[in-house]
Motif scaffolding. Structure first.
Motif, PDB file in Angstrom:
ATOM      1  N   ASN A  68       8.783  24.426 -22.792  1.00 32.32           N
ATOM      2  CA  ASN A  68       8.136  24.042 -21.536  1.00 32.32           C
ATOM      3  C   ASN A  68       9.160  23.814 -20.425  1.00 32.32           C
ATOM      4  N   PHE A  69      10.292  23.249 -20.775  1.00 31.57           N
ATOM      5  CA  PHE A  69      11.350  23.027 -19.787  1.00 31.57           C
ATOM      6  C   PHE A  69      11.974  24.356 -19.370  1.00 31.57           C
ATOM      7  N   ALA A  70      12.071  25.290 -20.311  1.00 33.99           N
ATOM      8  CA  ALA A  70      12.580  26.617 -19.974  1.00 33.99           C
ATOM      9  C   ALA A  70      11.620  27.322 -19.021  1.00 33.99           C
ATOM     10  N   HIS A  71      10.324  27.092 -19.182  1.00 33.29           N
ATOM     11  CA  HIS A  71       9.341  27.697 -18.277  1.00 33.29           C
ATOM     12  C   HIS A  71       9.497  27.150 -16.854  1.00 33.29           C
ATOM     13  N   VAL A  72       9.837  25.881 -16.723  1.00 28.61           N
ATOM     14  CA  VAL A  72      10.069  25.313 -15.392  1.00 28.61           C
ATOM     15  C   VAL A  72      11.249  26.019 -14.728  1.00 28.61           C
ATOM     16  N   ALA A  73      12.304  26.254 -15.504  1.00 29.29           N
ATOM     17  CA  ALA A  73      13.465  26.977 -14.965  1.00 29.29           C
ATOM     18  C   ALA A  73      13.084  28.411 -14.610  1.00 29.29           C
ATOM     19  N   LEU A 164       4.821  35.520 -12.526  1.00 34.74           N
ATOM     20  CA  LEU A 164       3.740  34.743 -11.923  1.00 34.74           C
ATOM     21  C   LEU A 164       4.263  33.990 -10.704  1.00 34.74           C
ATOM     22  N   ALA A 165       5.426  33.369 -10.856  1.00 35.17           N
ATOM     23  CA  ALA A 165       6.025  32.618  -9.760  1.00 35.17           C
ATOM     24  C   ALA A 165       6.412  33.538  -8.600  1.00 35.17           C
ATOM     25  N   ALA A 166       6.954  34.707  -8.932  1.00 41.86           N
ATOM     26  CA  ALA A 166       7.349  35.656  -7.880  1.00 41.86           C
ATOM     27  C   ALA A 166       6.136  36.143  -7.102  1.00 41.86           C
ATOM     28  N   GLY A 167       5.062  36.470  -7.814  1.00 37.33           N
ATOM     29  CA  GLY A 167       3.853  36.936  -7.152  1.00 37.33           C
ATOM     30  C   GLY A 167       3.253  35.882  -6.241  1.00 37.33           C
ATOM     31  N   LEU A 168       3.185  34.641  -6.731  1.00 39.66           N
ATOM     32  CA  LEU A 168       2.616  33.565  -5.910  1.00 39.66           C
ATOM     33  C   LEU A 168       3.497  33.290  -4.697  1.00 39.66           C
ATOM     34  N   THR A 169       4.813  33.399  -4.868  1.00 41.62           N
ATOM     35  CA  THR A 169       5.726  33.207  -3.736  1.00 41.62           C
ATOM     36  C   THR A 169       5.483  34.259  -2.662  1.00 41.62           C
ATOM     37  N   ALA A 170       5.227  35.501  -3.081  1.00 36.00           N
ATOM     38  CA  ALA A 170       4.933  36.561  -2.116  1.00 36.00           C
ATOM     39  C   ALA A 170       3.629  36.281  -1.365  1.00 36.00           C
ATOM     40  N   ILE A 181       3.165  24.055  -6.424  1.00 39.45           N
ATOM     41  CA  ILE A 181       1.907  24.334  -7.122  1.00 39.45           C
ATOM     42  C   ILE A 181       2.155  24.543  -8.615  1.00 39.45           C
ATOM     43  N   LEU A 182       3.126  25.367  -8.949  1.00 38.63           N
ATOM     44  CA  LEU A 182       3.291  25.794 -10.337  1.00 38.63           C
ATOM     45  C   LEU A 182       3.906  24.736 -11.243  1.00 38.63           C
ATOM     46  N   ILE A 183       4.899  24.008 -10.774  1.00 41.64           N
ATOM     47  CA  ILE A 183       5.538  23.022 -11.649  1.00 41.64           C
ATOM     48  C   ILE A 183       4.561  21.916 -12.049  1.00 41.64           C
ATOM     49  N   PRO A 184       3.824  21.294 -11.103  1.00 51.74           N
ATOM     50  CA  PRO A 184       2.817  20.316 -11.543  1.00 51.74           C
ATOM     51  C   PRO A 184       1.745  20.953 -12.427  1.00 51.74           C
ATOM     52  N   PHE A 185       1.402  22.214 -12.142  1.00 50.56           N
ATOM     53  CA  PHE A 185       0.373  22.885 -12.934  1.00 50.56           C
ATOM     54  C   PHE A 185       0.820  23.021 -14.385  1.00 50.56           C
ATOM     55  N   PHE A 186       2.051  23.447 -14.589  1.00 48.21           N
ATOM     56  CA  PHE A 186       2.549  23.644 -15.948  1.00 48.21           C
ATOM     57  C   PHE A 186       2.821  22.326 -16.674  1.00 48.21           C
ATOM     58  N   LEU A 187       3.265  21.299 -15.945  1.00 46.01           N
ATOM     59  CA  LEU A 187       3.664  20.047 -16.586  1.00 46.01           C
ATOM     60  C   LEU A 187       2.566  19.003 -16.662  1.00 46.01           C
ATOM     61  N   ILE A 188       1.625  19.054 -15.719  1.00 44.10           N
ATOM     62  CA  ILE A 188       0.638  17.976 -15.655  1.00 44.10           C
ATOM     63  C   ILE A 188      -0.799  18.480 -15.713  1.00 44.10           C
ATOM     64  N   VAL A 189      -1.148  19.360 -14.773  1.00 43.40           N
ATOM     65  CA  VAL A 189      -2.552  19.755 -14.606  1.00 43.40           C
ATOM     66  C   VAL A 189      -3.133  20.360 -15.869  1.00 43.40           C
ATOM     67  N   SER A 190      -2.362  21.223 -16.530  1.00 48.50           N
ATOM     68  CA  SER A 190      -2.871  21.880 -17.722  1.00 48.50           C
ATOM     69  C   SER A 190      -3.277  20.883 -18.794  1.00 48.50           C
ATOM     70  N   PHE A 191      -2.494  19.815 -18.946  1.00 49.93           N
ATOM     71  CA  PHE A 191      -2.805  18.819 -19.975  1.00 49.93           C
ATOM     72  C   PHE A 191      -4.009  17.973 -19.577  1.00 49.93           C
TER      73      PHE A 191
END
Length: 250
Positions: A68-73, A164-170, A181-191
């Motif tokens: 999960n931490f690697a996904h944040v990076a 996913l991150a590149a597409g959303l950035t575009a 958007i993505l970091i809270p989504f992956f670390l908090i919102v999903s759970f």
């Protein structure tokens, strides 16, 4: 003026290598994932008991604790690599050199995806081998059921997250906005969503992609079908980013 795809790919590769922040984020994918996994595995005094309590008895999933931490990076890498085009009107320069916006966008995302996949595969195997080595005789080997699939799946999952991150950035034309958007989504919102909606949360990108890490995936999605769902999320973001690059002014 016609520009060859090979030349555009080469130019995007040079551009990526010149972005220090992107390279640091890419290195962090490996460093963070492997380090956290190794430290956690080394701290386990009773592998069977601890894994049974915290990971539902799935020792393969426990072997990728730092994923999960690697996904944040990986998110940071994808946003940084794409957002450079929106600093100081760099996109205008890029489109002047490559007037074909589809070719430009395809080359850029291909380079981002390839770099993330290469580092992701090294990270997947690194997390597994380093973490299991820390467990000594209690560790799993690459011959364990699902181990190779999980290592390769980790690499694919990290590449999909970066895309996913590149597409959303575009779409947002801002790396900061995409990160927020993505970091809270992956670390908090999903759970949080997982605790309130049950099975629907399985189809979120992080949870769906994680199925490939289980020796025996649970729920409606299997290992590869879960990764396919994550790929659909990334594809949707990439298509939205492509539409944005084609339709909006530089």
């Amino acid at each position: 003026m016609t520009v060859s795809p090979t030349a555009v790919l080469h130019a995007e590769w040079i551009k990526l290598r010149s972005l220090r922040a992107a390279l640091v984020s890419l290195a962090a994918v490996f460093a963070v994932g492997v380090t956290i996994t190794a430290l956690v595995q080394a701290s386990i005094e009773d592998p069977a008991g601890a894994i049974g309590e915290e990971f539902g008895g799935d020792r393969l999933f426990a072997a990728f604790y730092g994923v999960n931490f690697a996904h944040v990076a990986a998110i940071a890498f994808g946003t940084t690599a794409m957002s450079c085009e929106y600093v100081n009107h760099a996109l205008r320069v890029s489109l002047t050199a490559v007037p074909d916006r589809t070719l430009f966008y395809a080359a850029k995302t291909a380079v981002i995806g390839a770099a993330a996949l290469a580092v992701g595969l090294v990270t997947g195997f690194g997390m597994f081998l380093t973490g299991q080595a820390a467990l000594g005789d209690d560790g799993l080997g690459l011959g364990a059921p699902g181990a190779l699939r999980a290592c390769f799946g980790t690499g694919l999952g990290l590449a999909l997250t970066a895309l996913l991150a590149a597409g959303l950035t575009a779409v947002l034309r801002s790396g900061v906005a995409a990160l927020s958007i993505l970091i809270p989504f992956f670390l908090i919102v999903s759970f949080v969503i997982g605790d309130t909606t049950g099975g629907a949360a399985e189809y979120l990108p992080d949870r769906a992609g994680a199925q490939v890490l289980f020796a025996d995936p649970v729920g409606d999605l299997g290992a590869w079908s879960g990764l396919a769902v994550a790929a659909l999320w990334s594809l949707a973001a990439l298509l939205a980013g492509w539409w944005t690059v084609r339709r909006r002014d530089a």
